[in-house]
Design a protein around this motif. Sequence first.
Motif, PDB file in Angstrom:
ATOM      1  N   THR A 163      22.386 -57.613 -46.220  1.00 51.38           N
ATOM      2  CA  THR A 163      22.031 -58.690 -47.142  1.00 51.38           C
ATOM      3  C   THR A 163      22.372 -60.035 -46.516  1.00 51.38           C
ATOM      4  OG1 THR A 163      24.192 -58.618 -48.245  1.00 51.38           O
ATOM      5  CG2 THR A 163      22.421 -57.274 -49.184  1.00 51.38           C
ATOM      6  N   LEU A 164      21.608 -61.032 -46.896  1.00 47.87           N
ATOM      7  CA  LEU A 164      21.835 -62.400 -46.452  1.00 47.87           C
ATOM      8  C   LEU A 164      21.654 -63.337 -47.636  1.00 47.87           C
ATOM      9  CD1 LEU A 164      20.491 -64.123 -43.249  1.00 47.87           C
ATOM     10  CD2 LEU A 164      20.160 -65.204 -45.471  1.00 47.87           C
TER      11      LEU A 164
ATOM     12  N   ARG B 282      26.638 -63.072 -45.189  1.00 41.27           N
ATOM     13  CA  ARG B 282      25.780 -61.961 -44.773  1.00 41.27           C
ATOM     14  C   ARG B 282      26.631 -60.714 -44.594  1.00 41.27           C
ATOM     15  NH1 ARG B 282      25.915 -61.635 -38.869  1.00 41.27           N
ATOM     16  NH2 ARG B 282      26.805 -63.546 -37.982  1.00 41.27           N
TER      17      ARG B 282
ATOM     18  N   ARG C  74      18.207 -64.805 -51.526  1.00 51.26           N
ATOM     19  CA  ARG C  74      18.929 -63.586 -51.168  1.00 51.26           C
ATOM     20  C   ARG C  74      17.942 -62.624 -50.516  1.00 51.26           C
ATOM     21  NH1 ARG C  74      23.566 -60.574 -52.620  1.00 51.26           N
ATOM     22  NH2 ARG C  74      23.214 -58.305 -52.532  1.00 51.26           N
TER      23      ARG C  74
ATOM     24  N   THR D 203      21.490 -67.399 -48.468  1.00 50.33           N
ATOM     25  CA  THR D 203      21.407 -68.717 -47.837  1.00 50.33           C
ATOM     26  C   THR D 203      22.318 -69.711 -48.555  1.00 50.33           C
ATOM     27  OG1 THR D 203      19.639 -69.627 -49.245  1.00 50.33           O
ATOM     28  CG2 THR D 203      18.976 -68.263 -47.358  1.00 50.33           C
TER      29      THR D 203
ATOM     30  N   ASP E 267      24.644 -69.453 -38.107  1.00 51.99           N
ATOM     31  CA  ASP E 267      24.844 -69.370 -39.549  1.00 51.99           C
ATOM     32  C   ASP E 267      24.724 -70.728 -40.231  1.00 51.99           C
ATOM     33  OD1 ASP E 267      25.132 -66.639 -39.564  1.00 51.99           O
ATOM     34  OD2 ASP E 267      27.321 -66.675 -39.441  1.00 51.99           O
TER      35      ASP E 267
ATOM     36  N   LEU F  21      18.533 -61.530 -36.876  1.00 49.61           N
ATOM     37  CA  LEU F  21      19.561 -60.755 -37.558  1.00 49.61           C
ATOM     38  C   LEU F  21      18.986 -59.379 -37.871  1.00 49.61           C
ATOM     39  CD1 LEU F  21      21.024 -63.438 -39.990  1.00 49.61           C
ATOM     40  CD2 LEU F  21      22.171 -62.399 -38.024  1.00 49.61           C
TER      41      LEU F  21
ATOM     42  N   LEU G 202      17.355 -68.272 -37.593  1.00 50.67           N
ATOM     43  CA  LEU G 202      18.605 -67.565 -37.863  1.00 50.67           C
ATOM     44  C   LEU G 202      19.372 -67.288 -36.580  1.00 50.67           C
ATOM     45  CD1 LEU G 202      17.282 -65.201 -40.668  1.00 50.67           C
ATOM     46  CD2 LEU G 202      18.564 -67.341 -40.918  1.00 50.67           C
TER      47      LEU G 202
ATOM     48  N   ARG H 257      23.602 -60.120 -35.248  1.00 48.80           N
ATOM     49  CA  ARG H 257      22.737 -61.050 -34.500  1.00 48.80           C
ATOM     50  C   ARG H 257      22.422 -60.434 -33.143  1.00 48.80           C
ATOM     51  NH1 ARG H 257      24.867 -65.534 -36.205  1.00 48.80           N
ATOM     52  NH2 ARG H 257      23.139 -65.949 -37.635  1.00 48.80           N
TER      53      ARG H 257
ATOM     54  N   VAL I 139      23.205 -70.076 -43.463  1.00 49.93           N
ATOM     55  CA  VAL I 139      23.702 -68.837 -44.070  1.00 49.93           C
ATOM     56  C   VAL I 139      25.023 -69.094 -44.785  1.00 49.93           C
ATOM     57  CG1 VAL I 139      24.453 -66.473 -43.627  1.00 49.93           C
ATOM     58  CG2 VAL I 139      22.578 -67.459 -42.282  1.00 49.93           C
TER      59      VAL I 139
ATOM     60  N   LEU J 272      24.390 -57.161 -41.150  1.00 50.91           N
ATOM     61  CA  LEU J 272      23.409 -57.754 -40.245  1.00 50.91           C
ATOM     62  C   LEU J 272      24.097 -58.165 -38.946  1.00 50.91           C
ATOM     63  CD1 LEU J 272      21.519 -60.026 -42.797  1.00 50.91           C
ATOM     64  CD2 LEU J 272      20.600 -57.968 -41.706  1.00 50.91           C
TER      65      LEU J 272
END
Length: 475
Positions: A384-385, A50, A460, A387, A44, A377, A41, A55, A47, A53
């Motif tokens: 929340t992330l 997001r 998720r 993908t 992105d 992250l 990660l 980095r 990703v 979060l």
Amino acid sequence: MEDVMFRSILVLVLQFVLATTVSGTGVAASPLAVGQRTQLLVDDHVVESRRGLTRRLGRVTKVNGGKPIFRDGIFYGTVLHDGGLFKLWWRKRGKAGYGYSESRDGIHFTKRGDVSGINFAGDFTLSVMIDPHETDPAHRYKASYDAPGMAAGLAYSADGIRFTTYNGGKPVTTRAADTYNFLSWDGDARTYRLFTRTDFAGPGGADEWRGTRMMTNPDPRRHPTRWKTVRNWVFDREGKSERTRRQIYAVTDWIRHGVHFGLLSVYEWPGDFSEGGQDNHKRHERDVMNYYIATSRDADSWDLSWVYSGQPLVPRGPDGAFDKDLLLPASTIVTHAGKHWIYYGGSNERHGGPGFVLKREQAVGLATIGEDRLVGLDATGRGTLLTRPFQLDGRRLLVNANVREGGSVRVGVIDRRGKMLKRFSIDTARPIEDDQPAAVANWKGNPKLSSLGGDVVQLRFEVERATIYSFGIAK
């Protein structure tokens, strides 16, 4: 006739939409290729979206209390781990060639010999690789060095000590300056890459404007001079005047899980001697060199965020430290025993220049960090992330995360229609807690992830008071 034409056009439009999206989600029809490769990660790339979060750069730990682990020689140099041994190539003091040493613990090294067979130009710069693409044991080790004419030279060896030059010892490039020349094999692109320094102004002195270049060659063994320049670049985001703020001194490329990590030696405030004369105790902030990383997916377009935010991977030491003023990365990073071993050369005085010659002590230091934790992250509260879609192929979902007290990481699986699967929902996910480099995601009822084999899914992640570094699907 107009009705028929309209219906035909409508059908074509609908076919296009269906070919490029998945019903009800707008998800791209071509899923991201993931397989069993760990997904870092650091950017992105994997990703879709997001929230909450940030980095962050990982924090390294200096070994031996920040003191040198090797004083017999200096860098430029290389450390590799092979056959249960740490293998170190180091420059002798006084520009007298290179030595080779070995260690079982990565800290205490024993000299095994002197490197021979390489016709250095006189600056004595060397980087060594073990070629994963090579089939001939006689060419297993490949070295890049400063060849006569201040250009890049290449050599090969069966044992990493006794080398034979390619191209008869003649340069394989035009001028490449006096820092690292670095050769690597890029398995994804199926080509070798050669990184060298270039000059955008005078070749030395006050007018010097240091840059870097990357070239490709699918078969340098057969055609050692057929290098195609991909790009030359300098730090110039802030315009040409940036050369007085920072210059690129050396670049090497460490490839990890498909990500190119540029190991950058950045010369900051070059030629600014306003902090006074010789002082081997005081830490300086001008005319210094820092160790940064950059990231890329193609070894050409680099994310230089850590440079421009002033966040080195390995910080220089405090007053009195051997590495207080100059840091020079080893040509690559070693991965062993669940850690990344980050070797570097350190110096207790600034770079200096014409008319400002400084005496400095140099040695080799070591820092470590958890495996695949260079960048993550982080959620200070909740984040929340989501993908990008990918085809799931495996039995286990592994998550690399550091969860602080009171926090957790939960994972849910979304199908190609954009719906959360009940058996693999966030609500039924068992929380990942504590510091876990390879936590196995689980759900209540223990549903088998392998039951989704071949399906296009999204993940998720709900992250609370935690840093998530990577995930991967394992067999």
